[in-house]
Scaffold this motif. Structure first.
Motif, short mmCIF file in Angstrom:
data_model
loop_
_atom_site.label_atom_id
_atom_site.label_comp_id
_atom_site.label_asym_id
_atom_site.label_seq_id
_atom_site.Cartn_x
_atom_site.Cartn_y
_atom_site.Cartn_z
N ASP A 136 87.00 6.20 48.18
CA ASP A 136 86.24 4.84 48.18
C ASP A 136 88.00 4.18 48.98
O ASP A 136 88.90 4.73 49.19
CB ASP A 136 86.87 4.34 46.62
N SER A 137 87.26 3.09 49.74
CA SER A 137 88.18 2.38 50.23
C SER A 137 89.46 0.82 49.52
O SER A 137 88.28 0.25 49.02
CB SER A 137 88.07 2.11 51.72
N LEU A 138 90.59 1.08 49.67
CA LEU A 138 90.71 0.09 48.57
C LEU A 138 91.78 -0.99 49.85
O LEU A 138 92.34 -0.74 50.32
CB LEU A 138 92.28 0.70 47.48
N VAL A 183 91.13 6.62 48.68
CA VAL A 183 91.31 7.54 47.60
C VAL A 183 90.99 8.77 47.90
O VAL A 183 90.07 9.21 48.88
CB VAL A 183 90.13 7.20 46.21
N ILE A 216 97.45 -2.42 43.42
CA ILE A 216 95.87 -2.40 43.60
C ILE A 216 94.78 -3.37 43.02
O ILE A 216 95.16 -4.09 41.62
CB ILE A 216 94.71 -0.99 43.22
N LEU A 261 96.16 11.16 41.04
CA LEU A 261 95.17 10.11 41.77
C LEU A 261 95.85 10.50 42.76
O LEU A 261 97.25 10.02 43.33
CB LEU A 261 94.87 8.81 41.94
N GLU A 272 86.46 3.36 37.68
CA GLU A 272 86.29 2.92 38.97
C GLU A 272 86.78 3.38 40.44
O GLU A 272 86.23 3.11 41.63
CB GLU A 272 86.66 1.66 38.90
N LEU A 273 87.71 4.33 40.59
CA LEU A 273 87.69 4.47 41.78
C LEU A 273 86.94 6.11 42.16
O LEU A 273 87.38 6.81 41.36
CB LEU A 273 89.08 5.06 41.65
N LYS A 274 86.80 5.91 43.40
CA LYS A 274 85.79 7.50 43.56
C LYS A 274 86.58 7.84 45.24
O LYS A 274 87.33 6.92 45.93
CB LYS A 274 84.01 7.26 43.71
N PHE A 285 90.98 -4.67 42.87
CA PHE A 285 89.95 -4.59 42.93
C PHE A 285 89.07 -5.23 43.52
O PHE A 285 89.78 -6.39 43.18
CB PHE A 285 89.18 -4.36 41.30
N LEU A 307 96.29 8.64 47.11
CA LEU A 307 96.11 8.03 48.26
C LEU A 307 96.74 7.93 48.99
O LEU A 307 97.52 8.47 49.67
CB LEU A 307 96.35 6.51 47.73
N LYS A 327 91.14 12.84 43.47
CA LYS A 327 90.98 12.52 41.77
C LYS A 327 90.80 13.50 41.01
O LYS A 327 89.66 13.92 41.17
CB LYS A 327 90.07 11.28 41.86
#
Ligand SMILES: Nc1nc2c(ncn2[C@@H]2O[C@H](COP(=O)(O)OP(=O)(O)O)[C@@H](O)[C@H]2O)c(=O)[nH]1
Ligand SMILES: [Mg+2]
Lengths: 304, 204
Positions: free
Chosen positions: A260-262, A280, A217, A297, A255-257, A219, A299, A283
């Motif tokens: 959230d799009s990665l 995401v 990933i 997590l 940082e990952l909620k 960021f 995804l 979590k």
């Protein structure tokens, strides 16, 4: 070193490499020895020696050819096939696919055909039968197989559409100008759309998602902007990936909620590496067992 | 990938012998099969082709008995060396827990060793693994041939060629005579179990 000793040692080397199956290396040494012998004028048995060496070189060439032209995946004994099944597959589908991966197509097809009876495996078994047919026969055979299923009643329209959606792009990519007929139930829906006015949602085509073993990933915002971190994928179900992330990486996880799009993910699969995006989906912190305190997590892959 | 059954306290892990063709991977396994009768838990299976070359893989299951209260079983595999079997190498490497890289000490195989190590690195990478992190042991095989006047590389040179960056434990050996086979495997199993311990904390 005395020239005859040099020749002796070259022949000695050549002989050893031959015995160990290192044919090109053996050949080189025989040639070197032969060249050296040529240069000596007064050698009693020169001709017979040279003849013997060239005989050795010829036999090496034959052996090399045999190795190189040997089949890359000959039919194995049943015992060998059973071993492959048990070592490389956990469920019946994986076992059958493992046979195909090792080139045991006939047996793979037999086992996949048996799996067609099973609702859970039917579509995947069908796709893999298509794959095997293309490997041992031709695309035409695969197309024939599709038509045969189309005229039978084993598959539902929806299941067959999934196979059509898998096979058609392969046909197109090969530059073959044939379009597979859409299964009846599915066609009705499309026709209904054509006739206008009626609202309906197209069934999402089941995409082939590769086995993903790990992901990287990158960021694109926040504290870790620009940084790439790699995680192993612990579990995969279609387009949903679950990763266990160590509590030591809590700052990362924070940082990952959810939602959230990665947008910059590198997916690593056994056969390819590709970029894509994911969201995401969930979590959670694991609160018991050996992984207590770590995070799980989930995804959802959006595009690849 | 190691399979854990924590209730029954069982671990099954996978060790792969990797290296260029004809370096002695199968011979290593044959020696283990012959000489560690107590540990061997099943048949050694080899799938061979023309001229005894490993076509798909060799397989040998062994058991280490109970370690820290856990029953440890290990599957040993070799990969085929020839270039054309690269997809089989990848398949066999899947889920690997520890690796023995068998390098051929013959001078004429110098480049083949390096190519094979590079191939290992890229195959691991495709599984998302780093060659720097996976439990890995080097074996410099065929040392016995020095006595027969066959040109071998020195250990120092092999270390420079193959192990300068990796800095993993390495052992000279002769799989044919059996020297170095046991220590290599033992070192690899130690590294593998340590790494599984770091990851899964199975030992109490
Ligand atoms: N002299 C010697 N020959 C060896 C040694 N190890 C393997 N060989 C020989 O090298 C050849 C290839 O060995 P093999 O185990 O089949 O190699 P693999 O392709 O890596 O599985 C065979 O002829 C073996 O007898 C060793 O330690 N010393
Ligand atoms: Mg072999």
């Amino acid at each position: 070193m005395d020239i005859s000793l040099q020749i002796k040692s070259l022949l000695n080397e050549a002989e050893l490499y031959r015995a160990q199956g290192l044919f090109p290396e053996a050949k080189d040494k025989y040639h070197a020895a032969s060249a050296m012998i040529h240069k000596i004028d007064k050698l009693k048995n020169k001709d017979s020696l040279l003849k013997a060496i060239s005989g050795k070189i010829q036999s090496l060439e034959k052996k090399t050819e045999k190795v190189e032209t040997g089949p890359t995946s000959p039919e194995l004994s049943e015992k060998g096939q059973n071993l492959i099944k048990s070592l490389f597959g956990e469920n019946d589908l994986q076992k059958a696919v493992a046979l195909a991966k090792f080139g045991q197509f006939e047996r793979a097809i037999t086992e996949l055909e048996a799996l067609l009876k099973d609702d859970v495996y039917r579509v995947d078994a069908g796709k893999n039968i298509i794959r095997c047919k293309m490997a041992i026969a031709s695309v035409d055979d695969a197309i024939d197989q599709y038509h045969q299923w189309l005229s039978g009643d084993l598959f539902t329209g929806h299941q067959l559409e999934s196979i059509r959606a898998y096979l058609q792009p392969i046909i197109d990519r090969k530059g073959i100008d044939k379009s597979l007929p859409v299964p009846v139930g599915e066609r009705d829906e499309i026709n209904a759309a054509d006739s206008g006015g009626i609202e309906f949602s197209m069934p999402e085509p089941e995409e082939e998602i590769l086995d993903i073993t790990s992901i990287g990933i990158t960021f694109t915002s926040g504290t870790f902007k620009g940084k790439m971190v790699e995680f192993d994928v612990n579990f995969q179900s279609g387009g949903m990936l679950s990763l266990i992330i160590s509590k030591n990486d809590k700052t990362l996880i924070d940082e990952l909620k959810n939602g959230d799009s990665l947008d910059d993910i590198q997916f690593y699969s056994p056969i390819a590496m590709f970029k894509g995006t994911a969201v995401v989906a969930n979590k959670t912190q694991i609160n018991s067992g050996p992984k207590q305190g770590d995070f799980c997590l989930d995804l959802k892959i959006k595009s690849t | 990938m190691a399979i854990f059954n924590l209730k029954k306290r069982e671990i099954e892990c996978k060790v792969v012998y990797y290296g260029p063709g004809r370096c002695g991977k199968t011979t290593n396994l044959e020696y283990v099969f012959k000489s560690y009768k107590k540990q061997v838990t099943g048949e050694m299976v080899s799938i061979n082709t023309e001229g005894d070359r490993t076509l798909f893989f060799d397989f040998l299951p062994i058991g280490l008995g109970k370690i820290k209260g856990c029953d440890i079983r290990v599957q040993l595999y070799t990969v085929p060396g020839q270039v054309k079997y690269s997809s089989t190498r990848k398949l066999v490497l899947r889920g690997v827990d520890g690796i023995v890289f068998v390098a051929d000490s013959l001078e004429v195989r110098r480049e083949k060793n390096m190519i094979s190590l590079k191939d290992l690195q890229s195959n691991l990478k495709e599984y998302g693994k780093s060659i720097f992190k996976v439990p890995l042991i080097m074996q410099y095989n065929k040392r016995d041939l020095a006595d027969e006047g066959i040109p071998l590389m020195s250990i120092e040179q092999m270390e420079r060629d193959l192990n300068r960056q990796l800095k993993v434990p390495s052992f000279p050996g002769s799989a044919m005579k059996g020297t170095g086979v046991g220590v290599t495997l033992k070192a690899c199993l130690m590294e593998t179990l340590k790494s599984l311990q770091r990851e899964f904390k199975w030992a109490k």
